[in-house]
Design a protein around this motif. Structure first.
Motif, PDB file in Angstrom:
ATOM      1  N   LEU A   1       0.843  -1.188   0.000  1.00 13.50           N
ATOM      2  CA  LEU A   1       0.000   0.000   0.000  1.00 13.50           C
ATOM      3  C   LEU A   1       0.883   1.244   0.000  1.00 13.50           C
ATOM      4  O   LEU A   1       1.822   1.346   0.784  1.00 13.50           O
ATOM      5  CB  LEU A   1      -0.905   0.010   1.232  1.00 13.50           C
ATOM      6  N   VAL A   2       0.600   2.189  -0.902  1.00 12.24           N
ATOM      7  CA  VAL A   2       1.363   3.442  -0.988  1.00 12.24           C
ATOM      8  C   VAL A   2       0.552   4.538  -0.298  1.00 12.24           C
ATOM      9  O   VAL A   2      -0.610   4.772  -0.646  1.00 12.24           O
ATOM     10  CB  VAL A   2       1.637   3.824  -2.454  1.00 12.24           C
ATOM     11  N   THR A   3       1.144   5.211   0.666  1.00  4.34           N
ATOM     12  CA  THR A   3       0.466   6.276   1.393  1.00  4.34           C
ATOM     13  C   THR A   3       0.979   7.638   0.949  1.00  4.34           C
ATOM     14  O   THR A   3       2.081   7.761   0.417  1.00  4.34           O
ATOM     15  CB  THR A   3       0.649   6.119   2.908  1.00  4.34           C
ATOM     16  N   VAL A   4       0.169   8.669   1.168  1.00  7.73           N
ATOM     17  CA  VAL A   4       0.510  10.022   0.713  1.00  7.73           C
ATOM     18  C   VAL A   4       1.538  10.646   1.643  1.00  7.73           C
ATOM     19  O   VAL A   4       1.411  10.602   2.875  1.00  7.73           O
ATOM     20  CB  VAL A   4      -0.745  10.905   0.642  1.00  7.73           C
ATOM     21  N   LEU A   5       2.556  11.239   1.039  1.00  6.48           N
ATOM     22  CA  LEU A   5       3.616  11.904   1.788  1.00  6.48           C
ATOM     23  C   LEU A   5       3.092  13.176   2.431  1.00  6.48           C
ATOM     24  O   LEU A   5       2.360  13.948   1.802  1.00  6.48           O
ATOM     25  CB  LEU A   5       4.780  12.233   0.850  1.00  6.48           C
ATOM     26  N   GLU A   6       3.457  13.412   3.681  1.00  6.09           N
ATOM     27  CA  GLU A   6       3.031  14.627   4.368  1.00  6.09           C
ATOM     28  C   GLU A   6       3.567  15.855   3.642  1.00  6.09           C
ATOM     29  O   GLU A   6       4.730  15.903   3.258  1.00  6.09           O
ATOM     30  CB  GLU A   6       3.552  14.604   5.812  1.00  6.09           C
ATOM     31  N   GLY A   7       2.712  16.837   3.420  1.00  6.28           N
ATOM     32  CA  GLY A   7       3.110  18.040   2.700  1.00  6.28           C
ATOM     33  C   GLY A   7       2.869  17.963   1.213  1.00  6.28           C
ATOM     34  O   GLY A   7       3.209  18.897   0.472  1.00  6.28           O
ATOM     35  N   SER A   8       2.270  16.873   0.738  1.00  8.44           N
ATOM     36  CA  SER A   8       1.956  16.731  -0.682  1.00  8.44           C
ATOM     37  C   SER A   8       0.986  17.831  -1.111  1.00  8.44           C
ATOM     38  O   SER A   8       0.077  18.196  -0.374  1.00  8.44           O
ATOM     39  CB  SER A   8       1.346  15.348  -0.938  1.00  8.44           C
ATOM     40  N   ASP A   9       1.161  18.364  -2.338  1.00 11.68           N
ATOM     41  CA  ASP A   9       0.280  19.423  -2.853  1.00 11.68           C
ATOM     42  C   ASP A   9      -1.169  18.954  -2.920  1.00 11.68           C
ATOM     43  O   ASP A   9      -2.096  19.702  -2.641  1.00 11.68           O
ATOM     44  CB  ASP A   9       0.743  19.867  -4.248  1.00 11.68           C
ATOM     45  N   VAL A  10      -1.367  17.717  -3.335  1.00  9.37           N
ATOM     46  CA  VAL A  10      -2.703  17.111  -3.412  1.00  9.37           C
ATOM     47  C   VAL A  10      -2.714  15.937  -2.440  1.00  9.37           C
ATOM     48  O   VAL A  10      -1.859  15.055  -2.507  1.00  9.37           O
ATOM     49  CB  VAL A  10      -3.022  16.636  -4.835  1.00  9.37           C
ATOM     50  N   LEU A  11      -3.677  15.917  -1.522  1.00  9.98           N
ATOM     51  CA  LEU A  11      -3.677  14.909  -0.465  1.00  9.98           C
ATOM     52  C   LEU A  11      -4.482  13.661  -0.810  1.00  9.98           C
ATOM     53  O   LEU A  11      -4.269  12.611  -0.222  1.00  9.98           O
ATOM     54  CB  LEU A  11      -4.203  15.518   0.837  1.00  9.98           C
ATOM     55  N   SER A  12      -5.423  13.785  -1.738  1.00  8.33           N
ATOM     56  CA  SER A  12      -6.246  12.629  -2.096  1.00  8.33           C
ATOM     57  C   SER A  12      -6.621  12.702  -3.568  1.00  8.33           C
ATOM     58  O   SER A  12      -7.025  13.757  -4.056  1.00  8.33           O
ATOM     59  CB  SER A  12      -7.521  12.588  -1.231  1.00  8.33           C
TER      60      SER A  12
ATOM     61  N   LYS B   1       5.834   5.823  -0.251  1.00 10.63           N
ATOM     62  CA  LYS B   1       5.104   7.080  -0.134  1.00 10.63           C
ATOM     63  C   LYS B   1       4.948   7.699  -1.516  1.00 10.63           C
ATOM     64  O   LYS B   1       5.760   7.471  -2.415  1.00 10.63           O
ATOM     65  CB  LYS B   1       5.856   8.065   0.773  1.00 10.63           C
ATOM     66  N   ILE B   2       3.894   8.506  -1.678  1.00 13.48           N
ATOM     67  CA  ILE B   2       3.697   9.225  -2.940  1.00 13.48           C
ATOM     68  C   ILE B   2       3.447  10.693  -2.652  1.00 13.48           C
ATOM     69  O   ILE B   2       2.779  11.056  -1.683  1.00 13.48           O
ATOM     70  CB  ILE B   2       2.530   8.641  -3.764  1.00 13.48           C
ATOM     71  N   SER B   3       4.026  11.535  -3.477  1.00 19.73           N
ATOM     72  CA  SER B   3       3.782  12.978  -3.423  1.00 19.73           C
ATOM     73  C   SER B   3       3.022  13.363  -4.684  1.00 19.73           C
ATOM     74  O   SER B   3       3.519  13.173  -5.805  1.00 19.73           O
ATOM     75  CB  SER B   3       5.109  13.743  -3.346  1.00 19.73           C
ATOM     76  N   TRP B   4       1.788  13.865  -4.518  1.00 19.01           N
ATOM     77  CA  TRP B   4       0.940  14.252  -5.644  1.00 19.01           C
ATOM     78  C   TRP B   4       1.068  15.747  -5.933  1.00 19.01           C
ATOM     79  O   TRP B   4       1.172  16.543  -5.011  1.00 19.01           O
ATOM     80  CB  TRP B   4      -0.529  13.972  -5.346  1.00 19.01           C
ATOM     81  N   ALA B   5       1.042  16.113  -7.200  1.00 11.75           N
ATOM     82  CA  ALA B   5       1.057  17.525  -7.601  1.00 11.75           C
ATOM     83  C   ALA B   5       0.185  17.702  -8.834  1.00 11.75           C
ATOM     84  O   ALA B   5       0.314  16.946  -9.813  1.00 11.75           O
ATOM     85  CB  ALA B   5       2.469  18.000  -7.896  1.00 11.75           C
ATOM     86  N   GLY B   6      -0.718  18.695  -8.810  1.00 10.93           N
ATOM     87  CA  GLY B   6      -1.551  18.991  -9.964  1.00 10.93           C
ATOM     88  C   GLY B   6      -0.757  19.698 -11.044  1.00 10.93           C
ATOM     89  O   GLY B   6       0.177  20.445 -10.754  1.00 10.93           O
ATOM     90  N   LEU B   7      -1.117  19.451 -12.299  1.00  4.39           N
ATOM     91  CA  LEU B   7      -0.397  20.057 -13.418  1.00  4.39           C
ATOM     92  C   LEU B   7      -1.035  21.351 -13.903  1.00  4.39           C
ATOM     93  O   LEU B   7      -0.566  21.936 -14.865  1.00  4.39           O
ATOM     94  CB  LEU B   7      -0.287  19.062 -14.577  1.00  4.39           C
ATOM     95  N   GLY B   8      -2.130  21.769 -13.269  1.00  2.00           N
ATOM     96  CA  GLY B   8      -2.742  23.048 -13.636  1.00  2.00           C
ATOM     97  C   GLY B   8      -3.379  23.032 -15.004  1.00  2.00           C
ATOM     98  O   GLY B   8      -3.414  24.043 -15.704  1.00  2.00           O
ATOM     99  N   ASP B   9      -3.885  21.861 -15.409  1.00  2.00           N
ATOM    100  CA  ASP B   9      -4.476  21.750 -16.736  1.00  2.00           C
ATOM    101  C   ASP B   9      -5.915  22.254 -16.743  1.00  2.00           C
ATOM    102  O   ASP B   9      -6.496  22.573 -15.719  1.00  2.00           O
ATOM    103  CB  ASP B   9      -4.423  20.298 -17.235  1.00  2.00           C
ATOM    104  N   LEU B  10      -6.489  22.337 -17.931  1.00  2.00           N
ATOM    105  CA  LEU B  10      -7.828  22.883 -18.096  1.00  2.00           C
ATOM    106  C   LEU B  10      -8.892  21.841 -17.777  1.00  2.00           C
ATOM    107  O   LEU B  10      -8.756  20.667 -18.121  1.00  2.00           O
ATOM    108  CB  LEU B  10      -8.007  23.372 -19.539  1.00  2.00           C
TER     109      LEU B  10
END
Length: 203
Positions: free
Chosen positions: A93-104, A154-163
């Motif tokens: 199971l991969v959990t979200v890294l604390e401080g990730s831009d996107v949490l879920s 762990k995974i760090s999520w970040a949005g790409l700012g797309d339309l």
């Protein structure tokens, strides 16, 4: 190389066909042209469908993400991300890294592509699907690493700012490594998209 899949089991209840999310996985072995069970338990592969699956470039890992699950008693989108080790036949199971831009990142009927792999990082893109919250980016980049402190992935999520206009479900997607872009085709929103291919730059 081998391919992992899981599916939707159809059972009969009171004379009617009922869709039941199931907890299993299968590997297609090209050399023997046979489907083989992934493992006896698939402990980390929660019952789901409408999820996305992709393999790492080195062929040693398979990633499964999202989908629809009824674990809570109600069918809903989930943000579960699991790494399946093809060599050891284990799941993590991969959990979200604390401080990730996107949490879920809760998605179903979306696409998942692996865009890069180094010795210590696996980079993925999740695009479109159902279950997006208001203002949530359509395309999200995730970087998976091993966290020695917690001894887990762990995974760090970040949005790409797309339309938002690029959002779609039930589409096809592939990574173009030469031009560093995600190629998306088909899918639907309120009405079907025309038969065109769209390329989303990630650089």
């Amino acid at each position: 190389g081998p391919m992992l899949m899981s599916g939707l089991f159809t059972a009969s209840a009171g004379g009617a066909a009922v869709g039941v999310p199931i907890q299993d996985g299968w590997l297609y072995d090209e050399a023997s042209a046979r489907w083989l069970p992934w493992s006896d338990t698939m402990a980390e592969m929660w019952p789901r469908y409408g999820h996305a699956v992709a393999a790492s470039p080195d062929g040693k890992m398979v990633i499964s993400h999202g989908g629809l699950s009824s674990e809570s008693g109600e069918l809903g989108t989930i943000d579960t991300l699991v790494l399946h080790d093809v060599v050891t036949k284990t799941s993590h199971l991969v959990t979200v890294l604390e401080g990730s831009d996107v949490l879920s990142v809760q998605r179903a009927n979306h696409s998942l592509t692996v865009i890069d792999q180094t010795d210590d990082t696996l980079t993925i893109l999740v695009h479109g699907g159902t279950g997006l919250g208001a203002g949530e980016p359509v395309t999200v980049k995730g970087q998976i690493t091993w966290d020695s402190d917690s001894e887990g992935f762990k995974i760090s999520w970040a949005g790409l700012g797309d339309l938002q206009s690029t959002c779609r479900t039930g589409h096809g997607a592939a990574w173009d490594p030469v031009n560093a872009r995600l190629v998306v085709a088909g899918g639907h929103v309120a009405q079907p998209f025309p038969d065109v291919t769209m390329a989303i730059s990630t650089v």
